[in-house]
Design an enzyme around this catalytic site. Structure first.
Site, PDB file in Angstrom:
ATOM      1  N   CYS A 381      41.819  -2.626  23.750  1.00 60.93           N
ATOM      2  CA  CYS A 381      42.539  -3.664  22.829  1.00 60.93           C
ATOM      3  C   CYS A 381      41.765  -3.588  21.393  1.00 60.93           C
ATOM      4  CB  CYS A 381      42.430  -4.896  23.484  1.00 60.93           C
ATOM      5  SG  CYS A 381      43.422  -6.305  22.749  1.00 60.93           S
ATOM      6  N   HIS A 507      44.836  -3.946  28.313  1.00 65.99           N
ATOM      7  CA  HIS A 507      43.522  -4.248  29.095  1.00 65.99           C
ATOM      8  C   HIS A 507      43.544  -3.688  30.483  1.00 65.99           C
ATOM      9  CE1 HIS A 507      41.679  -7.003  26.330  1.00 65.99           C
ATOM     10  NE2 HIS A 507      42.994  -7.257  25.868  1.00 65.99           N
ATOM     11  N   GLU A 509      41.316  -3.113  32.270  1.00 64.03           N
ATOM     12  CA  GLU A 509      40.187  -3.851  33.275  1.00 64.03           C
ATOM     13  C   GLU A 509      40.663  -4.721  34.150  1.00 64.03           C
ATOM     14  OE1 GLU A 509      40.548  -4.155  29.896  1.00 64.03           O
ATOM     15  OE2 GLU A 509      39.811  -6.071  29.123  1.00 64.03           O
TER      16      GLU A 509
HETATM   17  N1  GLN Z   1      41.871  -9.549  17.844  1.00 66.80           N
HETATM   18  C1  GLN Z   1      42.509  -8.466  18.462  1.00 66.80           C
HETATM   19  C2  GLN Z   1      44.215  -8.886  18.323  1.00 66.80           C
HETATM   20  O1  GLN Z   1      44.384 -10.025  18.324  1.00 66.80           O
HETATM   21  C3  GLN Z   1      42.253  -7.922  19.670  1.00 66.80           C
HETATM   22  C4  GLN Z   1      42.659  -8.784  20.749  1.00 66.80           C
HETATM   23  C5  GLN Z   1      41.885  -8.379  22.130  1.00 66.80           C
HETATM   24  O2  GLN Z   1      40.767  -7.519  21.934  1.00 66.80           O
HETATM   25  N2  GLN Z   1      42.104  -8.822  23.058  1.00 66.80           N
HETATM   26  O3  GLN Z   1      45.271  -8.110  18.152  1.00 66.80           O
END
Ligand code: GLN
Length: 533
Positions: A381, A507, A509
């Site tokens: 992410c 994600h 994970e």
């Molecule tokens: N802050 C970033 C976004 O909003 C990444 C979000 C995250 O890592 N879950 O896109």
């Protein structure tokens, strides 16, 4: 349908979630269909708006619900697929009750905690089993017995248990039996008092899980049984595990937990065959190899902030017959471009998700170090966004390239707000959330690792890769390895001139299990092992 309620006494952080998940896996191994859910007494509608400092990781479900991290334990320990219905907060209960009140549903009545709030809670207990067919519903109540906020939940359980009738529900109380070194003794009084609190409300637990650093001898068990009105064989020792949380179900099975529960609920099922689980635990406890993996984040000091990532690394390690030695690197301490000194022992570097600009430059430095020295890199992410910024700045020469999340004035917004996010003002449940499809690009490492053309992964973000930079970056070896089905959103990237550099907008994970590690994590560990060799 049978119901098990898990309550906690004396202090928080006793591992109630793990106890519930462990019981879940034991019952599943006895052939029962289990569903788990968590009730959290706080007033936030969901934990999505809470800082990891307050709450640890926010666990995202397939349907996009932002939930408590205990739901991660539930999904990892059992086969149940959870939905937003499986994590109820006081905030949600009151939101529903107040919406009904405004609509006029209670017309003429005074709206009260009993029965209106408790009715809402009881409905959710019932719905858990109705939405997905199950033999047993396990409901964990967050917080500690005696908390003011928890009272409506306990009252709802009292009413529910009465309606369910004898033999259809039990309460399992997870408690602390502290060891007082000066006296050389285990103390039962705190547990007695927390049971007294439950009895005041009209609840009598049938099972006690006693978290303890020392073995419970017969005397202590007898005393707990007598004062707490729980059968002596149902006083279960819950010692701290030696190596891994995955030992917990095996320890509880040795203590006879699942037998007692099945007896109490009149469930006539064969014993649990835990062979697969034991094999996994053996691989975690005594692997043949070891590998050092650096996690570069800003919540490194908090055990719970990257929970699913650490678990996924463990799963992937076991699949590679390899133990994971974590090198926890604080991104904020790396701002001065000293990544190498922090990371030189690491065979692989992982940059997790995050929000806000603190520690970003450190993460960029760590990513640059991984790229330039050919160390395997997995970005999750924010980790993908950071990898994009780093490549844009240092390979494509796009000076001051950034995400508009961190610098609104950047001349090169290589990461920018999703179109659908431009008019969003509310912070709660308003990101791009949940399961979305990704099409993998033929010929990429990602396609090879997954072994398929499309995958579904869970998301939680507002910002995304800016397609205007695609040609400039691809020319220099930036590979778009996966996109949304319509090709507009970048989901996965990798680098052409690097042995193993992969980063995803989603994600992974949240979809790794002990005996089913996520392919990206498994590949990352295999590559790191090869690197360290
Ligand atoms: N802050 C970033 C976004 O909003 C990444 C979000 C995250 O890592 N879950 O896109």
């Amino acid at each position: 349908m049978k119901y098990i309620f898990v309550t906690g006494g004396v202090v928080s952080s006793l591992g109630k979630g793990l106890a519930a998940a462990s019981l879940g896996t034991l019952l599943e191994h006895r052939g029962l269909k289990v569903i788990l859910q968590k009730f959290d007494p706080y007033l936030n509608v969901d934990p999505g708006t809470m800082s990891p400092f307050q709450h640890g990781e926010v666990y995202v479900l397939t349907d996009g619900a932002e939930t408590d991290l205990d739901l991660g334990h539930y999904e990892r320990f059992t086969n149940c697929v959870l939905t937003r219905k499986n994590n109820l907060t006081s905030g949600q209960v009151y939101e529903t009750v107040l919406t009904k009140e405004r609509r006029g549903d209670y017309l003429g009545k005074t709206v009260q905690v009993i029965p209106h709030v408790t009715d809402e809670i009881k409905a959710r207990i019932r719905q858990a089993g109705e939405n997905q067919p199950a033999d047993v519903v396990i409901t964990e109540i967050g917080g500690t017995t005696g908390d003011i906020e928890g009272l409506p939940f306990l009252e709802a359980i009292r009413q529910f248990t009465l309606d369910a009738g004898p033999g259809n529900s039990i309460i399992m109380h997870v408690t602390l039996v502290p060891f007082i070194r000066a006296a050389g003794e285990l103390k039962t009084k705190p547990t007695q008092q927390s049971i007294a609190k439950l009895r005041e409300i009209g609840l009598q637990p049938q099972v006690l899980i006693c978290r303890t650093e020392h073995a419970l001898d017969e005397d202590v068990r007898h005393k707990l049984s007598m004062f707490c009105n729980v059968a002596q064989q149902a006083v279960i020792e819950g010692r701290d595990v030696d190596h891994t949380i995955y030992e917990a179900p095996l320890m509880l099975q040795n203590e006879g937990l699942d037998d007692i529960v099945c007896q109490a609920l009149h469930l006539d099922v064969p014993p649990a065959d835990m062979t697969d689980w034991k094999r996994f635990v053996r691989r975690v406890v005594s692997p043949r190899k070891r590998v050092k993996i650096a996690v570069v984040g800003k919540y490194i000091d908090l055990q719970d902030a990257y929970k699913s990532i650490y678990e996924s690394l463990t799963h992937a390690g076991a699949a590679n017959d390899c133990g994971i030695d974590l090198v926890l690197a604080d991104a904020e301490e790396m701002e001065e471009g000293e990544a190498e000194s922090h990371l030189k022992q690491a065979a692989g570097i992982l940059v997790p998700g995050g929000f806000g600009d603190r520690g970003i430059e450190g993460k960029i430095a760590a990513t640059r170090y991984a790229r330039e020295s050919g160390i395997p890199y997995l970005g999750l992410c924010l980790g993908m966004q950071v990898a994009t910024i780093e490549f844009a700045r240092h390979v494509c020469g796009l000076d001051r390239a950034n995400s508009t999340e961190f610098d609104l004035e950047t001349p090169h917004p290589v990461i920018c707000l999703l179109e659908e996010q431009k008019d969003v003002r509310d912070k709660g449940a308003s990101m791009r959330l949940g399961l979305w499809e990704t099409r993998l690009t033929p010929g990429t490492k990602a396609r090879e690792i997954y072994g398929r053309d499309e995958v579904h992964e869970r998301h939680r973000h507002r910002y995304e890769y800016n397609m205007q930079y695609r040609a400039t970056m691809e020319e220099k070896g930036f590979v778009i390895a996966g996109t949304s089905p319509d090709g507009t959103l970048v989901e996965l990237i990798e680098l052409r001139d690097h042995p193993w550099f992969l980063a995803c907008q989603f994600h992974p994970e949240f979809q790794s299990k002990p005996n089913l590690p996520h392919p990206l994590f498994r590949g990352f560990i295999a590559a790191s092992l090869a690197q360290g060799a």
